[in-house]
Design an enzyme around this catalytic site. Sequence first.
Site, PDB file in Angstrom:
ATOM      1  N   HIS A  56      22.105  52.142 -53.885  1.00  0.00           N
ATOM      2  CA  HIS A  56      21.975  51.985 -55.123  1.00  0.00           C
ATOM      3  C   HIS A  56      23.391  51.529 -56.078  1.00  0.00           C
ATOM      4  O   HIS A  56      24.397  52.189 -55.359  1.00  0.00           O
ATOM      5  CB  HIS A  56      21.931  53.460 -55.918  1.00  0.00           C
ATOM      6  CG  HIS A  56      20.480  54.345 -55.558  1.00  0.00           C
ATOM      7  ND1 HIS A  56      20.524  55.026 -54.171  1.00  0.00           N
ATOM      8  CD2 HIS A  56      19.339  54.362 -56.165  1.00  0.00           C
ATOM      9  CE1 HIS A  56      19.139  55.380 -54.080  1.00  0.00           C
ATOM     10  NE2 HIS A  56      18.501  55.028 -55.219  1.00  0.00           N
ATOM     11  N   ASP A  59      25.976  54.329 -55.462  1.00  0.00           N
ATOM     12  CA  ASP A  59      26.350  54.756 -54.148  1.00  0.00           C
ATOM     13  C   ASP A  59      27.395  54.089 -53.758  1.00  0.00           C
ATOM     14  O   ASP A  59      28.473  54.208 -52.940  1.00  0.00           O
ATOM     15  CB  ASP A  59      25.198  54.392 -53.109  1.00  0.00           C
ATOM     16  CG  ASP A  59      23.850  55.083 -53.317  1.00  0.00           C
ATOM     17  OD1 ASP A  59      23.982  56.151 -54.002  1.00  0.00           O
ATOM     18  OD2 ASP A  59      22.966  54.570 -52.935  1.00  0.00           O
ATOM     19  N   MET A  90      18.542  45.251 -49.422  1.00  0.00           N
ATOM     20  CA  MET A  90      17.974  45.539 -50.660  1.00  0.00           C
ATOM     21  C   MET A  90      18.975  46.322 -51.477  1.00  0.00           C
ATOM     22  O   MET A  90      19.894  46.944 -51.253  1.00  0.00           O
ATOM     23  CB  MET A  90      16.729  46.595 -50.300  1.00  0.00           C
ATOM     24  CG  MET A  90      16.032  46.926 -51.517  1.00  0.00           C
ATOM     25  SD  MET A  90      16.543  48.589 -52.086  1.00  0.00           S
ATOM     26  CE  MET A  90      15.709  50.056 -51.111  1.00  0.00           C
ATOM     27  N   GLU A 183       8.345  51.240 -56.558  1.00  0.00           N
ATOM     28  CA  GLU A 183       8.294  52.351 -55.675  1.00  0.00           C
ATOM     29  C   GLU A 183       7.285  53.540 -56.160  1.00  0.00           C
ATOM     30  O   GLU A 183       7.921  54.304 -57.066  1.00  0.00           O
ATOM     31  CB  GLU A 183       9.370  52.770 -55.232  1.00  0.00           C
ATOM     32  CG  GLU A 183       9.274  54.036 -53.916  1.00  0.00           C
ATOM     33  CD  GLU A 183      10.612  54.200 -53.511  1.00  0.00           C
ATOM     34  OE1 GLU A 183      11.690  53.624 -53.647  1.00  0.00           O
ATOM     35  OE2 GLU A 183      10.711  55.454 -52.878  1.00  0.00           O
ATOM     36  N   LYS A 185       5.349  57.104 -56.817  1.00  0.00           N
ATOM     37  CA  LYS A 185       5.669  58.502 -56.396  1.00  0.00           C
ATOM     38  C   LYS A 185       5.084  59.576 -57.312  1.00  0.00           C
ATOM     39  O   LYS A 185       5.032  59.117 -58.634  1.00  0.00           O
ATOM     40  CB  LYS A 185       7.177  58.813 -56.457  1.00  0.00           C
ATOM     41  CG  LYS A 185       7.410  60.402 -55.940  1.00  0.00           C
ATOM     42  CD  LYS A 185       8.930  60.452 -55.551  1.00  0.00           C
ATOM     43  CE  LYS A 185       9.311  62.159 -55.198  1.00  0.00           C
ATOM     44  NZ  LYS A 185      10.733  62.134 -54.873  1.00  0.00           N
ATOM     45  N   GLU A 219       6.310  54.349 -49.972  1.00  0.00           N
ATOM     46  CA  GLU A 219       6.990  55.433 -49.042  1.00  0.00           C
ATOM     47  C   GLU A 219       6.115  56.327 -48.556  1.00  0.00           C
ATOM     48  O   GLU A 219       5.201  56.914 -49.403  1.00  0.00           O
ATOM     49  CB  GLU A 219       8.196  56.056 -49.966  1.00  0.00           C
ATOM     50  CG  GLU A 219       8.610  57.065 -49.355  1.00  0.00           C
ATOM     51  CD  GLU A 219       9.812  57.654 -49.771  1.00  0.00           C
ATOM     52  OE1 GLU A 219      10.727  56.994 -50.475  1.00  0.00           O
ATOM     53  OE2 GLU A 219      10.006  58.875 -49.769  1.00  0.00           O
ATOM     54  N   HIS A 222       5.552  59.605 -50.203  1.00  0.00           N
ATOM     55  CA  HIS A 222       4.987  59.581 -51.689  1.00  0.00           C
ATOM     56  C   HIS A 222       3.568  59.793 -51.563  1.00  0.00           C
ATOM     57  O   HIS A 222       3.208  60.493 -52.461  1.00  0.00           O
ATOM     58  CB  HIS A 222       5.566  58.677 -52.476  1.00  0.00           C
ATOM     59  CG  HIS A 222       7.127  58.575 -52.929  1.00  0.00           C
ATOM     60  ND1 HIS A 222       7.867  57.680 -53.306  1.00  0.00           N
ATOM     61  CD2 HIS A 222       7.932  59.527 -52.345  1.00  0.00           C
ATOM     62  CE1 HIS A 222       9.010  57.984 -53.391  1.00  0.00           C
ATOM     63  NE2 HIS A 222       9.268  58.971 -52.516  1.00  0.00           N
ATOM     64  N   ASP A 247       9.474  51.952 -47.556  1.00  0.00           N
ATOM     65  CA  ASP A 247      10.087  53.279 -47.079  1.00  0.00           C
ATOM     66  C   ASP A 247       9.493  54.033 -46.376  1.00  0.00           C
ATOM     67  O   ASP A 247       8.445  54.625 -46.228  1.00  0.00           O
ATOM     68  CB  ASP A 247      10.535  53.975 -48.637  1.00  0.00           C
ATOM     69  CG  ASP A 247      11.553  53.282 -49.389  1.00  0.00           C
ATOM     70  OD1 ASP A 247      12.298  52.251 -48.972  1.00  0.00           O
ATOM     71  OD2 ASP A 247      12.070  54.018 -50.167  1.00  0.00           O
ATOM     72  N   ASP A 257       9.037  66.432 -51.888  1.00  0.00           N
ATOM     73  CA  ASP A 257       9.367  65.045 -50.984  1.00  0.00           C
ATOM     74  C   ASP A 257      10.496  65.648 -50.028  1.00  0.00           C
ATOM     75  O   ASP A 257      11.518  65.985 -50.192  1.00  0.00           O
ATOM     76  CB  ASP A 257      10.084  64.373 -52.087  1.00  0.00           C
ATOM     77  CG  ASP A 257      10.319  62.709 -51.666  1.00  0.00           C
ATOM     78  OD1 ASP A 257       9.728  62.566 -50.316  1.00  0.00           O
ATOM     79  OD2 ASP A 257      11.101  62.218 -52.104  1.00  0.00           O
ATOM     80  N   ASP A 259      11.168  63.803 -47.038  1.00  0.00           N
ATOM     81  CA  ASP A 259      12.285  62.762 -46.545  1.00  0.00           C
ATOM     82  C   ASP A 259      12.523  62.701 -45.248  1.00  0.00           C
ATOM     83  O   ASP A 259      13.777  62.742 -44.584  1.00  0.00           O
ATOM     84  CB  ASP A 259      13.472  62.354 -47.403  1.00  0.00           C
ATOM     85  CG  ASP A 259      13.131  61.883 -48.737  1.00  0.00           C
ATOM     86  OD1 ASP A 259      12.068  61.173 -48.862  1.00  0.00           O
ATOM     87  OD2 ASP A 259      13.762  62.142 -49.529  1.00  0.00           O
ATOM     88  N   ASP A 289      14.037  55.593 -45.605  1.00  0.00           N
ATOM     89  CA  ASP A 289      14.398  56.243 -46.699  1.00  0.00           C
ATOM     90  C   ASP A 289      14.255  57.843 -46.463  1.00  0.00           C
ATOM     91  O   ASP A 289      13.300  58.505 -46.778  1.00  0.00           O
ATOM     92  CB  ASP A 289      13.771  55.850 -47.959  1.00  0.00           C
ATOM     93  CG  ASP A 289      14.091  56.658 -49.289  1.00  0.00           C
ATOM     94  OD1 ASP A 289      15.387  57.483 -49.035  1.00  0.00           O
ATOM     95  OD2 ASP A 289      13.813  56.712 -50.268  1.00  0.00           O
TER      96      ASP A 289
HETATM   97  C1  GCO Z   1      13.125  59.505 -53.569  1.00  0.00           C
HETATM   98  C2  GCO Z   1      12.877  58.006 -53.728  1.00  0.00           C
HETATM   99  C3  GCO Z   1      14.302  57.302 -53.652  1.00  0.00           C
HETATM  100  C4  GCO Z   1      14.216  55.708 -53.825  1.00  0.00           C
HETATM  101  C5  GCO Z   1      15.484  55.167 -54.042  1.00  0.00           C
HETATM  102  C6  GCO Z   1      15.412  53.732 -54.027  1.00  0.00           C
HETATM  103  O1  GCO Z   1      12.056  59.958 -53.659  1.00  0.00           O
HETATM  104  O2  GCO Z   1      14.136  59.949 -54.092  1.00  0.00           O
HETATM  105  O3  GCO Z   1      12.312  57.902 -52.473  1.00  0.00           O
HETATM  106  O4  GCO Z   1      15.181  57.689 -52.517  1.00  0.00           O
HETATM  107  O5  GCO Z   1      13.282  55.290 -52.755  1.00  0.00           O
HETATM  108  O6  GCO Z   1      15.867  55.704 -55.252  1.00  0.00           O
HETATM  109  O7  GCO Z   1      15.066  53.383 -55.074  1.00  0.00           O
HETATM  110 MN    MN Z   2      12.209  55.922 -51.261  1.00  0.00          MN
HETATM  111 MN    MN Z   3      11.258  59.720 -51.626  1.00  0.00          MN
END
Ligand code: GCO
Ligand code: MN
Ligand code: MN
Length: 387
Positions: A56, A59, A90, A183, A185, A219, A222, A247, A257, A259, A289
Amino acid sequence: MNDRLTPVPEDKFAFGLWTIGHPGRDPFGDSTRPPITTADFVRGLADIGAWGVSFHDDDLMTFGAPESERRAELDAFKKVLDETGVVCSMATTNLFWHPLFKDGAFTSNDREVRRYAIQKTLRNIDVAAELGAPTYVLWGGREGVESAASKNPADALDRYKEAMDFLCGYVKEKKYNIRFAMEPKPNEPRGDTFLPTIGHTMAFINTLEYPDMVGLNPEVAHETMAGLSFFQGVAQALWQEKLYHIDLNDQKIGRFDQDLRFGSEGIKDDFMLVRLLENSTYDGPKHFDARPYRNEWGNGVWDFARGCMRTYLALAAKAREFDQDPRVKDALAAASTPELAVSTVGAYSAAAVDQLMQEQFDVAALAARGYANETLDQLVIDRILGI
Ligand code: GCO
Ligand code: MN
Ligand code: MN
């Protein structure tokens, strides 16, 4: 299984700058470990055989810092990419962290916020182009509502489309070699998010001015949060030629979420997913991710990263074995799986209608057959379990 489990750059595994180095902060507690510097992160990726890195804007370059400082941070990143051979695969914009995005970014009710969000994105698209990143991800973290009364959804979608069309116009005008990947979610951090699933997002993309420039970054976590099969969603995205990025992580159904490390939860869906990707034309990054467990420390965060790639490679090897297994071929035949690839009636014609209407069907016999799915599915499980 004698395939290798150690990744090489040709595998195209990538990680976001916000993933392995995530310091473990969550809504209930502070960081549990120190952050990893960008340079150490990229060197660490090279050491474990990863190929790409994503980021990002915030970041990489300190939010709100003077241009000279941001330039120095960017140059330092370019230097370590050169040194290590890690590719910038990316880029994306942080349109969710700063409090000004609390009502949304492209869909905030405040027009100034919307204009600022587009400006912030255009700035980082320039950075993405400079770094040679071919994919620009858009995750609409704050694009949504808690109070459904607060936004007319049609207005919000108009503004979302307007932003996407503008960004595409910019990339075209600048002749950048960049495609967008949206993306979806369903929720979190907003109560309800606009474009909540793969399906909503693909339908939205068809309304855009340059639909070929925009695809998906689905993802695992998600779609699973929404109770949907990630495998089926990705399969449709591939069928519609919209899988521009992916992702990978893992998730228990019906939770926030999580992850989690890829392959740590939904192992059967993950097996089917890897088999799907490996047998497809997708050749983009396999982008993780995901985050180490909050109680991980020190080198353990790299064990997490190695685990994501190791499990992917193991599942890819299992998928190859599965596809070569003569018992699987027999079970697929018993399930009539190949027959689904045979056209049903062909293109419409009056002659085809005549032919169809004359046909006699043995309805009782059709109802009486079985599809032997139990045997087939047990072969999936046997293969995953290695028995
Ligand atoms: C989340 C998302 C993020 C995005 C990231 C890239 O649920 O926090 O998955 O991690 O993937 O911001 O756009
Ligand atoms: Mn993501
Ligand atoms: Mn996510």
